[in-house]
Write a protein that holds these residues in place. Sequence first.
Motif, PDB file in Angstrom:
ATOM      1  N   ASP A  67      12.847 -14.484  34.834  1.00  0.00           N
ATOM      2  CA  ASP A  67      13.065 -16.010  34.960  1.00  0.00           C
ATOM      3  C   ASP A  67      11.992 -16.658  34.462  1.00  0.00           C
ATOM      4  OD1 ASP A  67      15.350 -15.840  36.321  1.00  0.00           O
ATOM      5  OD2 ASP A  67      14.588 -16.372  38.278  1.00  0.00           O
ATOM      6  N   ARG A  68      10.778 -15.899  34.131  1.00  0.00           N
ATOM      7  CA  ARG A  68       9.529 -16.477  33.496  1.00  0.00           C
ATOM      8  C   ARG A  68       9.546 -16.130  31.954  1.00  0.00           C
ATOM      9  NH1 ARG A  68       4.331 -14.858  35.093  1.00  0.00           N
ATOM     10  NH2 ARG A  68       5.022 -12.653  35.239  1.00  0.00           N
ATOM     11  N   ARG A  69      10.518 -15.613  31.370  1.00  0.00           N
ATOM     12  CA  ARG A  69      10.814 -15.549  29.964  1.00  0.00           C
ATOM     13  C   ARG A  69      10.127 -14.348  29.450  1.00  0.00           C
ATOM     14  NH1 ARG A  69      14.733 -18.083  31.146  1.00  0.00           N
ATOM     15  NH2 ARG A  69      15.367 -19.928  30.167  1.00  0.00           N
ATOM     16  N   HIS A  70       9.536 -13.268  30.662  1.00  0.00           N
ATOM     17  CA  HIS A  70       8.786 -12.075  30.205  1.00  0.00           C
ATOM     18  C   HIS A  70       9.896 -11.122  29.762  1.00  0.00           C
ATOM     19  CE1 HIS A  70       4.494 -12.863  31.024  1.00  0.00           C
ATOM     20  NE2 HIS A  70       5.004 -13.953  31.866  1.00  0.00           N
ATOM     21  N   LEU A  71       9.703 -10.414  28.636  1.00  0.00           N
ATOM     22  CA  LEU A  71      10.837  -9.444  28.345  1.00  0.00           C
ATOM     23  C   LEU A  71      10.247  -8.084  29.059  1.00  0.00           C
ATOM     24  CD1 LEU A  71      10.349  -9.890  24.339  1.00  0.00           C
ATOM     25  CD2 LEU A  71      12.355 -10.394  25.881  1.00  0.00           C
ATOM     26  N   HIS A  72      11.444  -7.251  29.552  1.00  0.00           N
ATOM     27  CA  HIS A  72      11.418  -6.040  30.125  1.00  0.00           C
ATOM     28  C   HIS A  72      12.291  -5.043  29.185  1.00  0.00           C
ATOM     29  CE1 HIS A  72      10.006  -7.504  34.130  1.00  0.00           C
ATOM     30  NE2 HIS A  72      10.359  -8.697  33.659  1.00  0.00           N
ATOM     31  N   VAL A  73      11.523  -3.875  29.195  1.00  0.00           N
ATOM     32  CA  VAL A  73      12.194  -2.911  28.778  1.00  0.00           C
ATOM     33  C   VAL A  73      12.060  -1.480  29.638  1.00  0.00           C
ATOM     34  CG1 VAL A  73      12.061  -1.062  26.677  1.00  0.00           C
ATOM     35  CG2 VAL A  73      11.565  -3.395  26.444  1.00  0.00           C
ATOM     36  N   MET A  77       8.431 -13.725  26.055  1.00  0.00           N
ATOM     37  CA  MET A  77       9.075 -13.695  24.740  1.00  0.00           C
ATOM     38  C   MET A  77       7.877 -13.208  23.483  1.00  0.00           C
ATOM     39  SD  MET A  77      11.944 -14.577  26.099  1.00  0.00           S
ATOM     40  CE  MET A  77      12.946 -14.054  24.598  1.00  0.00           C
ATOM     41  N   ASP A  78       7.154 -12.309  23.898  1.00  0.00           N
ATOM     42  CA  ASP A  78       6.017 -11.891  22.953  1.00  0.00           C
ATOM     43  C   ASP A  78       6.135 -10.388  22.957  1.00  0.00           C
ATOM     44  OD1 ASP A  78       3.766 -11.376  21.571  1.00  0.00           O
ATOM     45  OD2 ASP A  78       2.677 -11.253  23.370  1.00  0.00           O
ATOM     46  N   ILE A  79       6.520 -10.033  21.831  1.00  0.00           N
ATOM     47  CA  ILE A  79       6.632  -8.339  21.652  1.00  0.00           C
ATOM     48  C   ILE A  79       5.365  -7.687  21.300  1.00  0.00           C
ATOM     49  CG2 ILE A  79       9.023  -8.905  20.825  1.00  0.00           C
ATOM     50  CD1 ILE A  79       8.036  -7.731  18.228  1.00  0.00           C
ATOM     51  N   GLY A  80       4.400  -8.100  21.140  1.00  0.00           N
ATOM     52  CA  GLY A  80       3.114  -7.687  20.823  1.00  0.00           C
ATOM     53  C   GLY A  80       2.136  -6.972  21.646  1.00  0.00           C
ATOM     54  N   ARG A  81       2.419  -7.250  23.068  1.00  0.00           N
ATOM     55  CA  ARG A  81       1.452  -6.759  24.000  1.00  0.00           C
ATOM     56  C   ARG A  81       2.467  -6.617  25.502  1.00  0.00           C
ATOM     57  NH1 ARG A  81      -2.430 -10.055  26.232  1.00  0.00           N
ATOM     58  NH2 ARG A  81      -1.170 -11.952  25.661  1.00  0.00           N
ATOM     59  N   TRP A  82       2.037  -5.148  25.790  1.00  0.00           N
ATOM     60  CA  TRP A  82       3.091  -4.729  26.959  1.00  0.00           C
ATOM     61  C   TRP A  82       2.228  -4.133  28.160  1.00  0.00           C
ATOM     62  CZ3 TRP A  82       8.332  -5.481  27.042  1.00  0.00           C
ATOM     63  CH2 TRP A  82       8.607  -6.022  25.609  1.00  0.00           C
ATOM     64  N   ARG A  83       2.821  -4.081  29.293  1.00  0.00           N
ATOM     65  CA  ARG A  83       1.824  -3.523  30.364  1.00  0.00           C
ATOM     66  C   ARG A  83       3.014  -2.678  31.207  1.00  0.00           C
ATOM     67  NH1 ARG A  83       3.145  -6.804  34.730  1.00  0.00           N
ATOM     68  NH2 ARG A  83       3.650  -8.784  34.085  1.00  0.00           N
ATOM     69  N   ALA A  84       2.485  -1.573  31.932  1.00  0.00           N
ATOM     70  CA  ALA A  84       3.376  -1.082  32.679  1.00  0.00           C
ATOM     71  C   ALA A  84       3.981  -1.849  33.907  1.00  0.00           C
ATOM     72  CB  ALA A  84       2.672   0.264  33.351  1.00  0.00           C
ATOM     73  N   ALA A  85       5.506  -1.566  34.262  1.00  0.00           N
ATOM     74  CA  ALA A  85       5.961  -2.651  35.532  1.00  0.00           C
ATOM     75  C   ALA A  85       6.324  -1.511  36.498  1.00  0.00           C
ATOM     76  CB  ALA A  85       7.085  -3.121  34.809  1.00  0.00           C
ATOM     77  N   PRO A  86       6.608  -1.905  37.755  1.00  0.00           N
ATOM     78  CA  PRO A  86       6.774  -1.075  38.818  1.00  0.00           C
ATOM     79  C   PRO A  86       8.363  -0.179  38.526  1.00  0.00           C
ATOM     80  CG  PRO A  86       6.167  -2.973  39.677  1.00  0.00           C
ATOM     81  CD  PRO A  86       6.280  -3.376  38.262  1.00  0.00           C
TER      82      PRO A  86
END
Length: 432
Positions: free
Chosen positions: A89-95, A115-124
């Motif tokens: 809902d916050r427009r963060h992309l998930h993979v 909507m940024d593909i450049g930086r990613w972090r681990a999600a639960p």
Amino acid sequence: MSHIRRAGPLPESFADFGSDKMIYDIRMGPQGLFHEGSFFIVYQAAREGGFAHPHIVRRHADGRWSGPVRLGRVAVSDHHMAPVLWADDRRHLHVLYNAHFSLNQSRHRVSAAPMDIGRWRAAPPIAPSITYPRLLTCPDGRRVLYYRALGHMGYWTYKISPDGADWSAPAEPLVDFDRDPRVPGDEWAGSYHSVALDRAGRGLHIALVRWDERQRVNPLYRRFVNLWSRYDLYYLKLDLRTGRLFNIEGRRVERPVNRRMAREKCLVWETGERIVNMPSILADAEDRPQFLFPVAGNRLDRCRFWFIRREGDRWARRAVTETDNIWNGSHLEYDAAGGITAFLVGRAEGHGELFYGGGTLEEWRSSDGGRRWRNVAGIELPRGFLANNPKPVEDLAGRPLPRTLLFFGWKGPAAIPPAGPFRGRAYLWRDA
């Protein structure tokens, strides 16, 4: 093939060095999202071969493609590790990727900025065991993750997230074919599924085929057909509000559904020893499911796509066209005039027996509800290329974009080797 008229726009190639199923088959997705003029697409590839890792690219609104961003590493050379993509809902992309077999193996990543593909972090983690994740976005904003737990003989289930980020809801078995076996052979029965939201977004159409895990010779083909050992077609409807299951007649089906229950209450087509694969699904104006279903004939390489829909109190079947492999993919959608369009992979001569299919990418249409079909055109590929897995791109609300496909192709006649060198090429095709 020579009879196919080549017309329309050329597909855009946006990624190379892809493994087989770099754009995955109908069980997993989405792999492409559209938002404010931009396309966001995930796939698996590796320039050096070996293991095919997850990547993401962006096509900007002005037509520029970004460079590929690698999202992580996979553990083995296995096409099941392919990524799927969604936005919260916050427009963060998930993979979600690296999802197959072992407990706690899947990897969940979230973009550091919307909507940024450049930086990613681990999600639960979403669940201890996930294979074939299919993410669907409901009109009310809820996200549904439909998947299989615990390998070939495991069960199918789902989880619901209110916002695409929180996946704390429990998951319980929905379909488990070898649960409580009653007929000899059922203890070796699994299933493979394709799903689609109903028109209101409050239920899920579920199509499933039976998997025969036994190491046996198929008496029709007189050989062991290995991972092609899929048979029959069944249908269920899941009410996402209550978690209850129903058959096509609206009768309640207790969960978890085993093979005996499916045979007695949910059977669409019992194909005998003829092998099949998962169908594409399209709900009609009255929310009745329609399927495009590949079925082999008396030879493994003589297959046919069948269009199946409910007419009165029976399932009606009509032939669309021939193909040569049950792994040849398809996608169904309505056109602007209310006719049905089928994008499918047809027969390509001279490439031999490919384990996961591949052929010509064709467009077929029906203007009478699927009773009669005509070939409209073929989607152009480089000379000698084979294609597979035509799939839609979705907007952030989960709506498929009309006449917009992802698929992958490669130079035939042989298949892409499992450990490389990878020569798959991913494509975006739009005819809007």
